[in-house]
Design a protein around this motif. Sequence first.
Motif, PDB file in Angstrom:
ATOM      1  N   THR A   1       0.827  -1.197   0.000  1.00  0.00           N
ATOM      2  CA  THR A   1       0.000   0.000   0.000  1.00  0.00           C
ATOM      3  C   THR A   1       0.867   1.255   0.000  1.00  0.00           C
ATOM      4  OG1 THR A   1      -0.134  -0.261   2.407  1.00  0.00           O
ATOM      5  CG2 THR A   1      -2.038  -0.968   1.137  1.00  0.00           C
ATOM      6  N   VAL A   2       0.272   2.330  -0.434  1.00  0.00           N
ATOM      7  CA  VAL A   2       0.875   3.657  -0.317  1.00  0.00           C
ATOM      8  C   VAL A   2       0.056   4.434   0.704  1.00  0.00           C
ATOM      9  CG1 VAL A   2       1.287   5.867  -1.472  1.00  0.00           C
ATOM     10  CG2 VAL A   2       1.811   3.713  -2.650  1.00  0.00           C
ATOM     11  N   ALA A   3       0.697   4.870   1.769  1.00  0.00           N
ATOM     12  CA  ALA A   3       0.003   5.641   2.801  1.00  0.00           C
ATOM     13  C   ALA A   3       0.424   7.101   2.740  1.00  0.00           C
ATOM     14  CB  ALA A   3       0.303   5.072   4.184  1.00  0.00           C
ATOM     15  N   ASN A   4      -0.410   7.932   3.314  1.00  0.00           N
ATOM     16  CA  ASN A   4      -0.269   9.401   3.361  1.00  0.00           C
ATOM     17  C   ASN A   4      -0.727  10.047   2.053  1.00  0.00           C
ATOM     18  OD1 ASN A   4       0.820   8.980   5.897  1.00  0.00           O
ATOM     19  ND2 ASN A   4       2.933   9.321   5.241  1.00  0.00           N
ATOM     20  N   VAL A   5      -0.246   9.553   0.910  1.00  0.00           N
ATOM     21  CA  VAL A   5      -0.645  10.080  -0.416  1.00  0.00           C
ATOM     22  C   VAL A   5      -0.480  11.595  -0.435  1.00  0.00           C
ATOM     23  CG1 VAL A   5      -2.298   9.805  -2.297  1.00  0.00           C
ATOM     24  CG2 VAL A   5      -2.373   8.226  -0.362  1.00  0.00           C
ATOM     25  N   CYS A   6       0.684  12.048  -0.050  1.00  0.00           N
ATOM     26  CA  CYS A   6       1.059  13.462   0.016  1.00  0.00           C
ATOM     27  C   CYS A   6       0.335  14.182   1.158  1.00  0.00           C
ATOM     28  CB  CYS A   6       0.810  14.177  -1.324  1.00  0.00           C
ATOM     29  SG  CYS A   6       1.868  13.588  -2.681  1.00  0.00           S
ATOM     30  N   CYS A   7      -0.925  14.532   0.935  1.00  0.00           N
ATOM     31  CA  CYS A   7      -1.617  15.433   1.858  1.00  0.00           C
ATOM     32  C   CYS A   7      -2.438  14.714   2.926  1.00  0.00           C
ATOM     33  CB  CYS A   7      -2.528  16.372   1.071  1.00  0.00           C
ATOM     34  SG  CYS A   7      -3.635  15.525  -0.080  1.00  0.00           S
TER      35      CYS A   7
ATOM     36  N   THR B   1      11.377  -1.409  -8.786  1.00  0.00           N
ATOM     37  CA  THR B   1      10.309  -0.573  -9.325  1.00  0.00           C
ATOM     38  C   THR B   1       9.085  -1.424  -9.639  1.00  0.00           C
ATOM     39  OG1 THR B   1      11.019  -0.783 -11.643  1.00  0.00           O
ATOM     40  CG2 THR B   1      11.989   1.004 -10.356  1.00  0.00           C
ATOM     41  N   TYR B   2       7.927  -0.805  -9.475  1.00  0.00           N
ATOM     42  CA  TYR B   2       6.657  -1.460  -9.755  1.00  0.00           C
ATOM     43  C   TYR B   2       5.760  -0.455 -10.471  1.00  0.00           C
ATOM     44  CZ  TYR B   2       8.479  -4.099  -5.746  1.00  0.00           C
ATOM     45  OH  TYR B   2       9.281  -4.788  -4.882  1.00  0.00           O
ATOM     46  N   VAL B   3       5.028  -0.928 -11.448  1.00  0.00           N
ATOM     47  CA  VAL B   3       3.994  -0.120 -12.090  1.00  0.00           C
ATOM     48  C   VAL B   3       2.697  -0.919 -12.021  1.00  0.00           C
ATOM     49  CG1 VAL B   3       3.176   0.972 -14.198  1.00  0.00           C
ATOM     50  CG2 VAL B   3       5.607   1.056 -13.616  1.00  0.00           C
ATOM     51  N   THR B   4       1.718  -0.400 -11.305  1.00  0.00           N
ATOM     52  CA  THR B   4       0.486  -1.138 -11.103  1.00  0.00           C
ATOM     53  C   THR B   4      -0.708  -0.203 -11.199  1.00  0.00           C
ATOM     54  OG1 THR B   4      -0.489  -1.208  -8.860  1.00  0.00           O
ATOM     55  CG2 THR B   4       1.780  -1.815  -9.041  1.00  0.00           C
ATOM     56  N   GLN B   5      -1.839  -0.776 -11.577  1.00  0.00           N
ATOM     57  CA  GLN B   5      -3.084  -0.040 -11.483  1.00  0.00           C
ATOM     58  C   GLN B   5      -3.554  -0.067 -10.036  1.00  0.00           C
ATOM     59  OE1 GLN B   5      -6.057  -1.406 -14.236  1.00  0.00           O
ATOM     60  NE2 GLN B   5      -7.225   0.496 -14.130  1.00  0.00           N
ATOM     61  N   VAL B   6      -4.228   0.976  -9.594  1.00  0.00           N
ATOM     62  CA  VAL B   6      -4.816   0.953  -8.255  1.00  0.00           C
ATOM     63  C   VAL B   6      -6.006   0.002  -8.311  1.00  0.00           C
ATOM     64  CG1 VAL B   6      -5.904   2.296  -6.426  1.00  0.00           C
ATOM     65  CG2 VAL B   6      -4.064   3.312  -7.794  1.00  0.00           C
ATOM     66  N   PRO B   7      -5.951  -1.126  -7.565  1.00  0.00           N
ATOM     67  CA  PRO B   7      -6.959  -2.173  -7.730  1.00  0.00           C
ATOM     68  C   PRO B   7      -8.192  -1.964  -6.858  1.00  0.00           C
ATOM     69  CG  PRO B   7      -5.281  -2.938  -6.231  1.00  0.00           C
ATOM     70  CD  PRO B   7      -4.885  -1.527  -6.637  1.00  0.00           C
TER      71      PRO B   7
ATOM     72  N   ASP C   1      -1.319   9.888   7.739  1.00  0.00           N
ATOM     73  CA  ASP C   1      -1.925   8.973   8.716  1.00  0.00           C
ATOM     74  C   ASP C   1      -3.422   8.761   8.526  1.00  0.00           C
ATOM     75  OD1 ASP C   1       0.428   8.307   9.932  1.00  0.00           O
ATOM     76  OD2 ASP C   1      -0.035   9.187  11.877  1.00  0.00           O
ATOM     77  N   VAL C   2      -4.038   9.329   7.491  1.00  0.00           N
ATOM     78  CA  VAL C   2      -5.488   9.151   7.316  1.00  0.00           C
ATOM     79  C   VAL C   2      -5.880   8.655   5.930  1.00  0.00           C
ATOM     80  CG1 VAL C   2      -6.011  10.932   9.034  1.00  0.00           C
ATOM     81  CG2 VAL C   2      -5.934  11.560   6.614  1.00  0.00           C
ATOM     82  N   LEU C   3      -4.940   8.539   5.006  1.00  0.00           N
ATOM     83  CA  LEU C   3      -5.297   8.161   3.638  1.00  0.00           C
ATOM     84  C   LEU C   3      -4.290   7.159   3.096  1.00  0.00           C
ATOM     85  CD1 LEU C   3      -7.243   8.739   1.250  1.00  0.00           C
ATOM     86  CD2 LEU C   3      -5.607  10.462   0.469  1.00  0.00           C
ATOM     87  N   GLY C   4      -4.786   6.176   2.368  1.00  0.00           N
ATOM     88  CA  GLY C   4      -3.907   5.210   1.721  1.00  0.00           C
ATOM     89  C   GLY C   4      -4.617   4.552   0.566  1.00  0.00           C
ATOM     90  N   PHE C   5      -3.837   3.897  -0.288  1.00  0.00           N
ATOM     91  CA  PHE C   5      -4.448   3.112  -1.364  1.00  0.00           C
ATOM     92  C   PHE C   5      -3.633   1.853  -1.606  1.00  0.00           C
ATOM     93  CE2 PHE C   5      -1.703   6.139  -3.706  1.00  0.00           C
ATOM     94  CZ  PHE C   5      -0.988   5.299  -4.551  1.00  0.00           C
ATOM     95  N   ALA C   6      -4.298   0.873  -2.201  1.00  0.00           N
ATOM     96  CA  ALA C   6      -3.682  -0.432  -2.433  1.00  0.00           C
ATOM     97  C   ALA C   6      -2.943  -0.453  -3.767  1.00  0.00           C
ATOM     98  CB  ALA C   6      -4.754  -1.520  -2.427  1.00  0.00           C
ATOM     99  N   LEU C   7      -1.985  -1.364  -3.868  1.00  0.00           N
ATOM    100  CA  LEU C   7      -1.280  -1.659  -5.105  1.00  0.00           C
ATOM    101  C   LEU C   7      -1.619  -3.082  -5.544  1.00  0.00           C
ATOM    102  CD1 LEU C   7       2.223  -0.267  -4.064  1.00  0.00           C
ATOM    103  CD2 LEU C   7       0.515   0.905  -5.470  1.00  0.00           C
ATOM    104  N   ASP C   8      -1.402  -3.381  -6.803  1.00  0.00           N
ATOM    105  CA  ASP C   8      -1.558  -4.761  -7.270  1.00  0.00           C
ATOM    106  C   ASP C   8      -0.406  -5.635  -6.789  1.00  0.00           C
ATOM    107  OD1 ASP C   8      -3.947  -5.113  -8.633  1.00  0.00           O
ATOM    108  OD2 ASP C   8      -3.204  -4.188 -10.458  1.00  0.00           O
ATOM    109  N   GLN C   9       0.756  -5.048  -6.713  1.00  0.00           N
ATOM    110  CA  GLN C   9       1.966  -5.767  -6.325  1.00  0.00           C
ATOM    111  C   GLN C   9       2.950  -4.754  -5.733  1.00  0.00           C
ATOM    112  OE1 GLN C   9       4.728  -6.807  -9.434  1.00  0.00           O
ATOM    113  NE2 GLN C   9       3.576  -5.655 -10.946  1.00  0.00           N
TER     114      GLN C   9
END
Length: 319
Positions: free
Chosen positions: A14-20, A297-303, A23-31
Amino acid sequence: MKDSDFIKVFAPATVANVCCGFDVLGFALDQPGDEVWVRQKESPGVTISAIEGICGLSTDPAENVVGIVAQKMLRELDVPFGVELQLHKGMPVGSGLGSSAASSAAAAFAVNELMGRPFTTQELVPFAMEGERLASGSAHADNVAPSLLGGFVLVRSYDPLDVIPLGVPLELYCTVVHPQVELKTSLARSILKKDIPLQKGIRQWGNLAGLMAGLLKADYSLVSRSLHDEIFEPERAFLIPLFRQAKEAALEAGALGAGISGSGPSIFALSATATQARQVEQAIQQVYANSGIDLNTYVTQVPEQGARLVSQPTLHAQK
C-alpha cells in the motif's frame, strides 16, 4: 498434512499518506505483497511453522504481526482449537510500502476464511491494526485498511474508528520506486515537528479535501493540483537520496503528482494511464542511473480488491 491443507491468502502493498493525507489516507497496489497460509490444529493457540522470503523475523507468535493478529481473533471468537500459520514475504521490510500491514491484513483475512467468515472484511481492520501496533508502536490503519479493502481508504477517525472505503472512483496507475537504502520509520517520524503553522495546516486541509473531491468527481486536474504535502514531505525529503530530482523527473514525465510513500524510502507517482506510468518509471530510473543505488520498481493499477484468496482446501475448519 500437506500444503494443500492450507488456506492461502494474498494481501497487497500500500501507499500511505498520499502526500496530503498523513496517517489518514492510503491506497492499495496490485503488487508486491505477502501471503499468509493458515490451517487448523487440534491444540489451542497459534504457531508459526515457517517464514519464507525474508530472514530475521521471529516465529514466536507474540513477536510476529501474523501471530498477534491470529491470537486476537482466536480470543474474540473463543474457539477450542488453534491455528498454524506460515508467512511468505513477497516484499521487503522497511520499504515504506506497508510490509507489516500486508502481513497483518493477510493474517486477518486468512483466519477469517478458516473460521467461516464471521467478520466482514471491514470488521477485520481493528484486528490487523494490532499487528501494526506491534510493528511500529502505533495501531494505525492507513496501510492495513487499503490492504484489506482495496482502492483508496480514508480513516476519518481513530476514536471511534471510522474507516471509509472509497474504492477506485477514478482510473489511476501508480509507479513505485524503492531505492535500496535503509530508512527506519522511527527516524522518519521522530524528525517531524509537533506543532503546525496555521497557514500550512489550512493549505494541507484544502489539498486533502481537493484530492477527495478530485477522485469522486473524476477530475484528473483537481487530483493533480491537490497532490501536495505542505507539512511533512519538506521535513523528510533529505532522508531519501535524490528524492527531489526523482519527483521533478516524475512530474516532467507526465505524472499527476508524486511524493514519499509512507515514511519512505519508496517514492510513488500517480498517472492517468499505464503508458504515462511507464514513462515516469523510466524517468526516475534515469535519475538513479549513475548513483550506485539499486532500485526495485513497480507499475500497477490501483486495484478495486485488496486481500484475497489464493487457494483453499476442500474442507473448512468448523467452530
